[in-house]
Design a protein around this motif. Structure first.
Motif, mmCIF file in Angstrom:
data_model
loop_
_atom_site.group_PDB
_atom_site.id
_atom_site.type_symbol
_atom_site.label_atom_id
_atom_site.label_comp_id
_atom_site.label_asym_id
_atom_site.label_seq_id
_atom_site.Cartn_x
_atom_site.Cartn_y
_atom_site.Cartn_z
ATOM 1 N N THR A 78 0.818 -1.182 0.242
ATOM 2 C CA THR A 78 -0.014 0.031 0.119
ATOM 3 C C THR A 78 0.883 1.278 0.250
ATOM 4 O O THR A 78 1.409 1.576 1.077
ATOM 5 C CB THR A 78 -0.917 -0.078 1.310
ATOM 6 O OG1 THR A 78 -1.720 -1.058 1.257
ATOM 7 C CG2 THR A 78 -1.821 1.143 1.276
ATOM 8 N N VAL A 79 0.960 1.879 -1.036
ATOM 9 C CA VAL A 79 1.832 2.873 -1.202
ATOM 10 C C VAL A 79 0.794 4.355 -1.575
ATOM 11 O O VAL A 79 -0.393 3.984 -1.788
ATOM 12 C CB VAL A 79 2.917 2.883 -2.521
ATOM 13 C CG1 VAL A 79 3.496 4.281 -2.368
ATOM 14 C CG2 VAL A 79 3.653 1.862 -2.571
ATOM 15 N N GLY A 80 1.238 5.287 -0.782
ATOM 16 C CA GLY A 80 0.399 6.517 -0.948
ATOM 17 C C GLY A 80 -0.271 6.758 -2.284
ATOM 18 O O GLY A 80 0.562 7.241 -3.205
ATOM 19 N N PHE A 81 -1.641 6.633 -2.488
ATOM 20 C CA PHE A 81 -2.135 6.903 -3.686
ATOM 21 C C PHE A 81 -1.927 8.073 -4.241
ATOM 22 O O PHE A 81 -1.528 8.437 -5.427
ATOM 23 C CB PHE A 81 -3.562 6.165 -3.785
ATOM 24 C CG PHE A 81 -4.334 7.089 -5.054
ATOM 25 C CD1 PHE A 81 -4.232 6.720 -6.121
ATOM 26 C CD2 PHE A 81 -5.233 7.996 -4.499
ATOM 27 C CE1 PHE A 81 -4.951 7.458 -7.246
ATOM 28 C CE2 PHE A 81 -5.992 8.668 -5.328
ATOM 29 C CZ PHE A 81 -5.815 8.341 -6.719
ATOM 30 N N GLU A 82 -2.332 9.194 -3.176
ATOM 31 C CA GLU A 82 -2.715 10.518 -3.850
ATOM 32 C C GLU A 82 -1.319 11.104 -4.227
ATOM 33 O O GLU A 82 -1.292 11.728 -5.178
ATOM 34 C CB GLU A 82 -3.133 11.377 -2.530
ATOM 35 C CG GLU A 82 -3.659 12.774 -2.757
ATOM 36 C CD GLU A 82 -3.990 13.564 -1.567
ATOM 37 O OE1 GLU A 82 -3.986 14.877 -1.577
ATOM 38 O OE2 GLU A 82 -4.496 12.835 -0.474
ATOM 39 N N LYS A 83 -0.083 11.009 -3.592
ATOM 40 C CA LYS A 83 0.929 11.465 -3.849
ATOM 41 C C LYS A 83 1.652 11.033 -5.104
ATOM 42 O O LYS A 83 2.346 11.682 -5.982
ATOM 43 C CB LYS A 83 2.115 11.369 -2.890
ATOM 44 C CG LYS A 83 3.313 12.047 -2.853
ATOM 45 C CD LYS A 83 4.167 12.080 -1.869
ATOM 46 C CE LYS A 83 5.621 12.905 -1.720
ATOM 47 N NZ LYS A 83 6.410 12.425 -0.849
ATOM 48 N N ALA A 84 1.469 9.554 -5.309
ATOM 49 C CA ALA A 84 2.019 9.066 -6.585
ATOM 50 C C ALA A 84 1.092 9.281 -7.572
ATOM 51 O O ALA A 84 1.851 9.777 -8.621
ATOM 52 C CB ALA A 84 1.674 7.515 -6.382
ATOM 53 N N THR A 103 -2.828 3.442 -8.225
ATOM 54 C CA THR A 103 -3.226 4.522 -9.072
ATOM 55 C C THR A 103 -3.815 3.751 -10.262
ATOM 56 O O THR A 103 -4.768 4.046 -10.911
ATOM 57 C CB THR A 103 -1.821 5.221 -9.586
ATOM 58 O OG1 THR A 103 -0.885 4.047 -10.382
ATOM 59 C CG2 THR A 103 -1.222 6.006 -8.768
ATOM 60 N N TYR A 104 -3.317 2.525 -10.350
ATOM 61 C CA TYR A 104 -3.979 1.615 -11.532
ATOM 62 C C TYR A 104 -5.638 1.267 -11.260
ATOM 63 O O TYR A 104 -6.450 1.126 -12.223
ATOM 64 C CB TYR A 104 -3.118 0.190 -11.599
ATOM 65 C CG TYR A 104 -3.764 -0.623 -12.559
ATOM 66 C CD1 TYR A 104 -3.635 -0.391 -14.044
ATOM 67 C CD2 TYR A 104 -4.466 -1.844 -12.432
ATOM 68 C CE1 TYR A 104 -4.124 -1.147 -14.965
ATOM 69 C CE2 TYR A 104 -4.786 -2.856 -13.364
ATOM 70 C CZ TYR A 104 -4.848 -2.520 -14.718
ATOM 71 O OH TYR A 104 -5.078 -3.293 -15.570
ATOM 72 N N VAL A 105 -5.699 1.060 -9.660
ATOM 73 C CA VAL A 105 -6.994 0.798 -9.417
ATOM 74 C C VAL A 105 -7.952 1.904 -9.710
ATOM 75 O O VAL A 105 -9.222 1.792 -9.879
ATOM 76 C CB VAL A 105 -7.037 0.340 -7.735
ATOM 77 C CG1 VAL A 105 -8.279 0.260 -7.253
ATOM 78 C CG2 VAL A 105 -6.516 -1.221 -7.597
ATOM 79 N N TYR A 106 -7.492 3.291 -9.179
ATOM 80 C CA TYR A 106 -8.066 4.338 -9.454
ATOM 81 C C TYR A 106 -8.598 4.504 -10.798
ATOM 82 O O TYR A 106 -9.696 4.904 -11.204
ATOM 83 C CB TYR A 106 -7.470 5.507 -9.052
ATOM 84 C CG TYR A 106 -7.992 6.862 -9.282
ATOM 85 C CD1 TYR A 106 -9.102 7.526 -8.399
ATOM 86 C CD2 TYR A 106 -7.348 7.522 -10.246
ATOM 87 C CE1 TYR A 106 -9.684 8.678 -8.861
ATOM 88 C CE2 TYR A 106 -8.194 8.860 -10.635
ATOM 89 C CZ TYR A 106 -9.153 9.450 -9.913
ATOM 90 O OH TYR A 106 -9.642 10.596 -10.227
ATOM 91 N N LEU A 121 -12.527 3.982 -11.152
ATOM 92 C CA LEU A 121 -13.553 5.196 -10.989
ATOM 93 C C LEU A 121 -13.266 5.802 -12.464
ATOM 94 O O LEU A 121 -14.449 6.243 -12.941
ATOM 95 C CB LEU A 121 -12.938 6.213 -10.002
ATOM 96 C CG LEU A 121 -12.903 5.761 -8.454
ATOM 97 C CD1 LEU A 121 -12.566 6.976 -7.603
ATOM 98 C CD2 LEU A 121 -14.681 5.499 -8.260
ATOM 99 N N LEU A 122 -12.075 6.038 -13.083
ATOM 100 C CA LEU A 122 -12.434 6.627 -14.467
ATOM 101 C C LEU A 122 -12.704 5.481 -15.611
ATOM 102 O O LEU A 122 -13.482 6.193 -16.446
ATOM 103 C CB LEU A 122 -10.710 7.129 -14.715
ATOM 104 C CG LEU A 122 -10.176 8.106 -13.566
ATOM 105 C CD1 LEU A 122 -8.780 8.233 -14.249
ATOM 106 C CD2 LEU A 122 -11.086 9.091 -13.456
ATOM 107 N N GLY A 123 -12.475 4.326 -15.307
ATOM 108 C CA GLY A 123 -12.831 3.501 -16.542
ATOM 109 C C GLY A 123 -14.024 2.598 -15.996
ATOM 110 O O GLY A 123 -14.610 1.939 -16.946
ATOM 111 N N ALA A 124 -14.609 2.777 -14.882
ATOM 112 C CA ALA A 124 -15.782 2.134 -14.459
ATOM 113 C C ALA A 124 -15.940 0.645 -14.487
ATOM 114 O O ALA A 124 -16.912 0.161 -14.646
ATOM 115 C CB ALA A 124 -17.061 2.717 -15.257
ATOM 116 N N GLY A 138 -7.907 -4.456 -5.737
ATOM 117 C CA GLY A 138 -7.752 -3.957 -4.538
ATOM 118 C C GLY A 138 -7.572 -5.102 -3.631
ATOM 119 O O GLY A 138 -6.883 -5.148 -2.583
ATOM 120 N N LEU A 139 -8.550 -5.975 -3.826
ATOM 121 C CA LEU A 139 -8.528 -7.254 -2.826
ATOM 122 C C LEU A 139 -7.180 -8.057 -2.850
ATOM 123 O O LEU A 139 -6.603 -8.673 -1.837
ATOM 124 C CB LEU A 139 -9.817 -8.186 -3.370
ATOM 125 C CG LEU A 139 -9.929 -9.405 -2.410
ATOM 126 C CD1 LEU A 139 -10.202 -9.086 -0.714
ATOM 127 C CD2 LEU A 139 -11.101 -10.340 -2.979
#
Length: 304
Positions: free
Chosen positions: A235-241, A258-261, A265-268, A277-278
C-alpha cells in the motif's frame, strides 16, 4: 452464564466509558466493516442496474485477467520497489532523529528542532507536490539554478522516470520524520534515568549509552512499528503518486493504487478494480501475519 453476568455487571459499572466508546465502534462498523459486503463484486460481473446481488457470479475471472495482463509485473515491481525503498530509507530516520533529540541538553534548542521537524507533517500532499514542482522546475527551480550556476544543464526531475522513486521517498521522509519521532521520544522518556547516571559514572560515552541503554529500551516499540509498516508493503500513498505522475514518468510511477483508481473510477470497471484491490489487501494481510509470527518467535514481541 456466570461470565455473561460478570460482563453485564462490568458494563453497568463502567457504562460512561462504553458510551464514549460507541462513536468509535459505530465508525468502524459503518465505514470499515460495512463496506466489506461489497468485496463480493470482485467475483461477479457487476452491473449497477442489477445491483450486487443481481449481478452474475464469474469466479476468479477478474483475477486471471489481472494476472495475465501485460501490466501486472510492472505494477507489482513498481509497488514493491517503491515501498521497500521507502521502508529502508524512511523507517530508520525517525528513530535516529528521536535518539539525537533525546541527547540534546539545551531545552530551548531542542523544542525549536522539534517544532521545525514536526511542521512539514501538517502540509497537505497537494501543497507538497506543488512545492516540489516549483523547487525542481527546469526553468526557475532553485535546485536547477544551482546546477546551472556550476555549469551544468537543467534537469526536469519531475519528468524523469529514474528520479520518481527517489523524489517520492525523500520528500515523504522530510514530511513525516519529525512526526514519526514523537512515539520514539515517548518511549525514550520511559527509560529509567538512573541507567544513564550509572553509565556516566562508569565512563560510558553518549554513543555507548545510546547503543546499550536507549536502543534496547525502545526496541519493542521499534519492532511493533516495523510490523505495522511491513504490513502496508503493498500500500503506497495513492494521492502523492497520482499527483506526481505524468506521461513521461509513467513507467516508474504507475503502481497498483493508481491503476485501481484509473480502472475503477475513471474506467468504470468496478468489479475488476475491486479484484485488484482485494489482491493487494490479501498480500498485505499475509505479510503482516508472517512477520508478526516471526517477531513473536525471535523477540517475543508481537501485535498479538
Amino acid at each position: 452464564m456466570c461470565t455473561l453476568k460478570a460482563f453485564q455487571k462490568k458494563i453497568g459499572v463502567n457504562w460512561q466509558l462504553y458510551l464514549l466508546f460507541l462513536p468509535t465502534l459505530a465508525y468502524f462498523l459503518i465505514f470499515q466493516y460495512g463496506p466489506l459486503y461489497g468485496i463480493q463484486i470482485a467475483f461477479k460481473d457487476f452491473s449497477a442496474v442489477r445491483g450486487i446481488t443481481g449481478s452474475p457470479w464469474i469466479g476468479f475471472e477478474h483475477f486471471e485477467r489481472f494476472f495475465g495482463s501485460y501490466q501486472f509485473w510492472t505494477l507489482l515491481y513498481n509497488t514493491i520497489e517503491l515501498s521497500l525503498y521507502g521502508l529502508l530509507v524512511g523507517f530508520p530516520v525517525p528513530i535516529i532523529l528521536a535518539l539525537l533529540l533525546n541527547q540534546l541538553g539545551h531545552e530551548r534548542f531542542k523544542r525549536f528542532v522539534q517544532t521545525v521537524s514536526y511542521a512539514p507533517h501538517f502540509i497537505s500532499t497537494v501543497v507538497l507536490v506543488g512545492m516540489m514542482f516549483v523547487f525542481l522546475s527546469p526553468n526557475s527551480g532553485l535546485l536547477n539554478q544551482i546546477i546551472v550556476a556550476f555549469g551544468g544543464d537543467p534537469v526536469f526531475f519531475m519528468a524523469r522516470p529514474e528520479w520518481f522513486k527517489t523524489l517520492f521517498v525523500f520528500s515523504t521522509v522530510w514530511q513525516s520524520a519529525g512526526w514519526g519521532a514523537i512515539i520514539y521520544l515517548a518511549a525514550l522518556a520511559s527509560i529509567d534515568p538512573g541507567l544513564h547516571e550509572a553509565a556516566r559514572i562508569d565512563g560510558a560515552s553518549k554513543l555507548q549509552r545510546i547503543r546499550h541503554i536507549d536502543l534496547p529500551g525502545i526496541m519493542p516499540t521499534i519492532i511493533i512499528l516495523f510490523i505495522l509498516e511491513i504490513g502496508k508493503l503493498m500500500t503506497v500513498g495513492f494521492e502523492k503518486a497520482y499527483l506526481m505522475q505524468n506521461s513521461l514518468n509513467i513507467d516508474s510511477s504507475e503502481i497498483i493504487q493508481t491503476y485501481v483508481y484509473k480502472t475503477g473510477l475513471l474506467g468504470a470497471q468496478f468489479s475488476f478494480s475491486t479484484a485488484v484491490g482485494l489482491f493487494d489487501a490479501v498480500i498485505n494481510f499475509m505479510i503482516l501475519i508472517l512477520f508478526n509470527r516471526l517477531s513473536r518467535r525471535i523477540s517475543e514481541t508481537s501485535l498479538w
